[in-house]
Design a protein around this motif. Structure first.
Motif, mmCIF file in Angstrom:
data_model
loop_
_atom_site.group_PDB
_atom_site.id
_atom_site.type_symbol
_atom_site.label_atom_id
_atom_site.label_comp_id
_atom_site.label_asym_id
_atom_site.label_seq_id
_atom_site.Cartn_x
_atom_site.Cartn_y
_atom_site.Cartn_z
ATOM 1 N N VAL A 399 40.871 14.100 -36.855
ATOM 2 C CA VAL A 399 38.898 14.736 -37.177
ATOM 3 C C VAL A 399 38.525 13.343 -37.122
ATOM 4 N N ILE A 400 36.609 13.740 -36.643
ATOM 5 C CA ILE A 400 35.814 12.132 -36.706
ATOM 6 C C ILE A 400 35.012 13.319 -38.295
ATOM 7 N N ALA A 438 45.734 6.189 -29.595
ATOM 8 C CA ALA A 438 47.462 6.257 -29.842
ATOM 9 C C ALA A 438 48.571 7.293 -30.492
ATOM 10 N N ASN A 439 48.870 7.887 -28.881
ATOM 11 C CA ASN A 439 49.232 9.522 -29.072
ATOM 12 C C ASN A 439 50.963 8.611 -29.391
ATOM 13 N N HIS A 440 51.673 8.826 -30.391
ATOM 14 C CA HIS A 440 53.074 8.411 -29.789
ATOM 15 C C HIS A 440 54.129 9.334 -29.481
ATOM 16 N N ARG A 441 53.959 9.954 -30.177
ATOM 17 C CA ARG A 441 54.900 11.124 -29.506
ATOM 18 C C ARG A 441 54.483 12.993 -29.338
ATOM 19 N N ARG A 442 54.984 13.590 -28.233
ATOM 20 C CA ARG A 442 54.390 14.994 -28.343
ATOM 21 C C ARG A 442 55.797 16.141 -29.502
ATOM 22 N N ALA A 443 54.943 16.589 -30.183
ATOM 23 C CA ALA A 443 55.782 17.590 -31.619
ATOM 24 C C ALA A 443 57.119 18.836 -30.599
ATOM 25 N N ARG A 444 56.541 19.197 -29.851
ATOM 26 C CA ARG A 444 57.340 20.085 -28.987
ATOM 27 C C ARG A 444 58.497 19.594 -28.590
ATOM 28 N N ASP A 445 58.579 18.641 -27.725
ATOM 29 C CA ASP A 445 59.853 17.943 -26.593
ATOM 30 C C ASP A 445 60.522 16.693 -27.739
ATOM 31 N N SER A 446 59.914 16.460 -28.292
ATOM 32 C CA SER A 446 59.922 14.714 -29.427
ATOM 33 C C SER A 446 59.442 14.184 -27.802
ATOM 34 N N ASN A 447 59.165 13.786 -26.980
ATOM 35 C CA ASN A 447 58.590 12.837 -25.776
ATOM 36 C C ASN A 447 57.681 12.095 -25.979
ATOM 37 N N HIS A 448 57.928 10.623 -25.450
ATOM 38 C CA HIS A 448 57.254 9.408 -26.497
ATOM 39 C C HIS A 448 55.935 9.418 -25.601
ATOM 40 N N ASN A 449 57.194 9.969 -23.912
ATOM 41 C CA ASN A 449 56.331 9.019 -22.649
ATOM 42 C C ASN A 449 55.262 9.885 -22.516
ATOM 43 N N ILE A 450 54.199 10.000 -23.226
ATOM 44 C CA ILE A 450 52.751 10.638 -22.812
ATOM 45 C C ILE A 450 51.267 9.961 -22.959
ATOM 46 N N GLN A 451 50.551 10.793 -22.425
ATOM 47 C CA GLN A 451 49.316 9.896 -22.959
ATOM 48 C C GLN A 451 48.510 9.258 -23.723
ATOM 49 N N SER A 452 47.988 8.600 -23.387
ATOM 50 C CA SER A 452 46.923 8.641 -24.867
ATOM 51 C C SER A 452 45.595 7.864 -23.855
ATOM 52 N N VAL A 453 44.456 8.206 -24.511
ATOM 53 C CA VAL A 453 43.269 8.958 -24.041
ATOM 54 C C VAL A 453 42.518 7.863 -24.699
ATOM 55 N N ILE A 454 41.500 7.766 -24.013
ATOM 56 C CA ILE A 454 40.054 7.020 -23.992
ATOM 57 C C ILE A 454 38.801 7.974 -24.462
ATOM 58 N N TYR A 455 38.330 7.914 -25.678
ATOM 59 C CA TYR A 455 36.896 9.102 -25.609
ATOM 60 C C TYR A 455 35.439 8.147 -25.388
ATOM 61 N N ARG A 456 34.550 8.458 -24.236
ATOM 62 C CA ARG A 456 33.482 8.183 -24.603
ATOM 63 C C ARG A 456 32.563 9.063 -25.028
ATOM 64 N N TRP A 457 31.256 8.384 -26.014
ATOM 65 C CA TRP A 457 30.554 9.604 -26.714
ATOM 66 C C TRP A 457 29.479 9.487 -25.945
ATOM 67 N N ASP A 458 29.202 10.568 -25.614
ATOM 68 C CA ASP A 458 28.495 11.138 -25.014
ATOM 69 C C ASP A 458 26.783 11.392 -25.762
ATOM 70 N N ALA A 459 25.536 10.850 -25.195
ATOM 71 C CA ALA A 459 23.860 10.828 -25.756
ATOM 72 C C ALA A 459 23.891 11.506 -25.824
ATOM 73 N N ALA A 460 23.858 12.848 -25.007
ATOM 74 C CA ALA A 460 22.944 14.770 -24.841
ATOM 75 C C ALA A 460 23.728 15.340 -25.706
ATOM 76 N N LYS A 462 26.038 14.759 -28.203
ATOM 77 C CA LYS A 462 26.524 13.926 -29.447
ATOM 78 C C LYS A 462 27.735 14.192 -30.381
ATOM 79 N N MET A 463 28.729 14.080 -28.978
ATOM 80 C CA MET A 463 29.704 14.085 -29.231
ATOM 81 C C MET A 463 31.142 13.065 -28.148
#
Length: 631
Positions: A399-400, A438-460, A462-463
């Motif tokens: 949460v932000i 930093a996404n550490h692992r996925r809960a449903r299959d305990s997979n550590h090799n997953i995607q971490s995500v970069i988010y960018r602020w959208d001025a229009a 506001k998210m």
């Protein structure tokens, strides 16, 4: 279009007995700003000040004289006296918020004898006006481009192209705005006996108060294709006066120079970017009481109050609602100093503490799910906190929170789906705000090799919106840093599902996204830190444990400091370390020891009452605040 109009005008003049037509210019860019400046060797007027702001230089008019930048139109229109019927104006400027109904002239062309305005470019709070005597003597045409919002204290490059009945405005290489005139711009607008006034309309009233970097007249064509696309649209260049392009003033420079000031930034410790664009910029470090200047690659000390550590004393026992994995110390102007504690238990959640009367006191509780980290950041003038929730509920949400000035509390702003999130990093690139998780692992299959995500602020909206995903293996920490004009992200990869001997990756920002720069072997990496010493750039990793299916687990490991080698353009091993304090030798040596219990995170902060350290405990409710005694 230009060729047809020129041939037609030539034919009309020849068939009507008018003197044969010659072009009024040679159709090359005419740098109006450079022509108005004093010639090399001449003493510049004191009313003309050169200012560096946000890494780029511009000129500002000061004092009570409005006619500092002026020259006769005959310097340009030597072949004939008529202003070209088709042309572009290219302007780069920066101006602060204007008061309602206030108008300021970027430039004007004025008939000297009658003081009549022949041409003018004028800016107001949310509009740009192009004025011309296109309808004859005493009658003026005015084109108004609405809702352009140029008075936001940022650099903007504007291209105004006039062709026939149409005028087109392009701001920062964005979408063009087109207006249709009542009639075409005249081919017989005489400039005889007139003068250009840069930054004014010949008088103090309406004088331009911002910074002017570029003002170019390009006869005969739209200048936009010459400027766009470009990597920095707000500072696109067609022709910039040499004095604004030259390096920062050097001590050995001789001869007249412009009154000069550099934009100074003030931070509580974190250095601003220092690259070629920031050369000559000043930075005041409020924590270290130091003044620094950017030399193009690194900050050089101009003045600094040196203190030495004498000893450390207990200052406060900080009891939290449960074990604490992370603490984040930050300030909000006019509100004070805060500490956010990432607590394991969901009830009552995590606490926000405020520094009052010399200690941290509980200020606000926020519901969290096995919180692992907090990150404070700003977007414009807004203040945010984002929590890394690692609870394995589906879906997992971090949460932000945004600071509400009226209620003086952090309120929920946005939720983002994460996977056992352990860390957030916030950073800015070219006035854009980013978050990476930093996404550490996925809960449903305990997979550590997953995607971490970069988010960018959208001025229009506001998210924060998804900008890029990166493959990670048990990601534990992100670190953003800049070296000169280059921006980097490095991830601490901890575990790939079989072993902790997995490489961590350094990424570099290129062409609008992060691309792999270097892979570095690590063993259960949990943290990266960057720092500079005497112009040398270091990157340190904390290795935690060696775990594999083929041997015993090892918990006694070296952590490593890497140094950026500017010749090979890679990070190379510098030293294996167990402590973190630099003593001025070619290595790191122990300097002080403190008793801790399950210590998970350290934070340093400095206020009027002194300098302090606070650590979080992952094994008890007791965190500690220490006061540093210096001499």
């Amino acid at each position: 279009m230009l060729a047809r109009r020129s041939l037609l005008l030539t034919w009309v003049m020849l068939t009507t007995g008018v003197q044969s037509w010659r072009p009024c210019t040679d159709l090359l860019p005419v740098d109006l700003l450079a022509r108005a400046l004093p010639h090399p060797g001449q003493v510049p007027p004191p009313q003309l000040q050169m200012v560096q702001s946000k890494g780029s230089r511009g000129l500002r008019l000061v004092g009570t004289v409005a006619t500092t930048l002026t020259f006769p139109a005959s310097q340009i229109f030597s072949n004939c006296e008529y202003f070209p019927a088709e042309f572009s104006l290219v302007v780069t400027f920066k101006i602060q918020r204007l008061k309602p109904k206030r108008n300021e002239y970027i430039f004007s062309l004025v008939e000297e004898a009658s003081d009549s305005l022949l041409l003018g470019l004028r800016v107001s709070g949310n509009r740009l006006y192009f004025l011309s005597a296109a309808l004859g003597v005493g009658r003026r045409s005015r084109l108004s481009f609405k809702d352009v919002g140029l008075d936001d204290n940022r650099w903007h490059t504007v291209v105004l192209a006039v062709t026939g009945l149409y005028a087109t405005l392009t701001i920062d290489c964005g979408l063009s705005l087109e207006l249709k005139q009542v009639q075409s711009f005249p081919s017989t607008l005489s400039t005889k006996g007139s003068s250009f006034f840069i930054g004014s309309r010949r008088s103090l009233r309406g004088r331009f108060t911002g910074l002017l970097r570029q003002l170019v007249l390009l006869p005969g064509s739209d200048a936009t294709p010459r400027l766009c696309p470009t990597s920095d649209p707000s500072l696109a260049e067609l022709s910039i006066p040499q004095v604004l392009k030259s390096p920062a003033l050097q001590p050995e420079q001789r001869g007249p120079v412009y009154p000069y000031e550099a934009e100074a930034r003030v931070t509580l410790g974190d250095p601003p970017p220092c690259a070629g664009a920031e050369e000559g910029q000043l930075w005041f470090n409020a924590q270290r009481k130091g003044l620094f200047i950017c030399e193009g690659l690194s900050w050089r000390t101009l003045l600094q109050h040196q203190q030495r550590l004498d000893y450390v004393e207990d200052h406060q026992d900080l009891y939290t609602s449960s074990e604490t994995f992370d603490v984040e110390v930050f300030s909000i102007p006019s509100e004070g100093l805060f500490l956010a504690a990432a607590n394991r238990d969901s009830r009552p959640g995590s606490g926000i503490y405020k520094w009052r009367n010399g200690s941290f006191q509980l200020y606000q509780n926020i519901s969290t799910q096995e919180a692992r980290a907090w990150k404070h950041f700003t977007v414009g003038e807004q203040f945010f906190l984002v929590v890394a929730n690692s609870g394995e509920a589906e879906p997992e949400l971090s949460v932000i929170y945004r600071w509400n000035q009226r209620r003086r509390r952090f309120l929920r702003h946005q939720t983002l789906e994460t996977h056992a999130a352990l860390d957030w990093e916030a950073f800015h690139i070219h006035d854009h705000s980013f978050l990476v998780v930093a996404n550490h692992r996925r809960a449903r299959d305990s997979n550590h090799n997953i995607q971490s995500v970069i988010y960018r602020w959208d001025a229009a909206t506001k998210m924060f919106e998804v900008n890029q995903t990166l493959s990670t293996s048990g990601a534990y920490d992100w670190e953003f840093f800049s070296v000169g004009p280059y921006h980097f992200l490095v991830v601490a990869n901890t575990f790939d599902g079989q072993t902790t001997s997995v490489s961590s990756t350094v990424y570099i920002w290129l062409d609008g996204c992060f691309q792999t720069f270097q892979s570095i072997p690590t063993v259960g990496a949990t943290d990266w830190e960057t720092f500079q010493i005497d112009g040398r750039f270091f990157l340190a990793v904390a290795n935690s444990q060696k775990v594999s299916n083929r041997g015993p687990n090892l918990y006694s490991l070296n952590s490593t400091v890497y140094e950026l080698n500017r010749l090979t353009e890679t990070f190379i091993r510098f030293q294996d370390i167990v402590t973190h304090r630099w003593q001025g030798y070619e290595g790191f040596v122990p300097v002080h020891s403190l008793p801790t219990f399950g210590c998970r995170d350290w934070e340093y902060f400095s206020i009027d009452g002194g300098s302090f350290l606070v650590y979080s405990s992952a094994t008890s409710r007791l965190s500690k605040v220490f006061k540093l005694k210096t001499y």
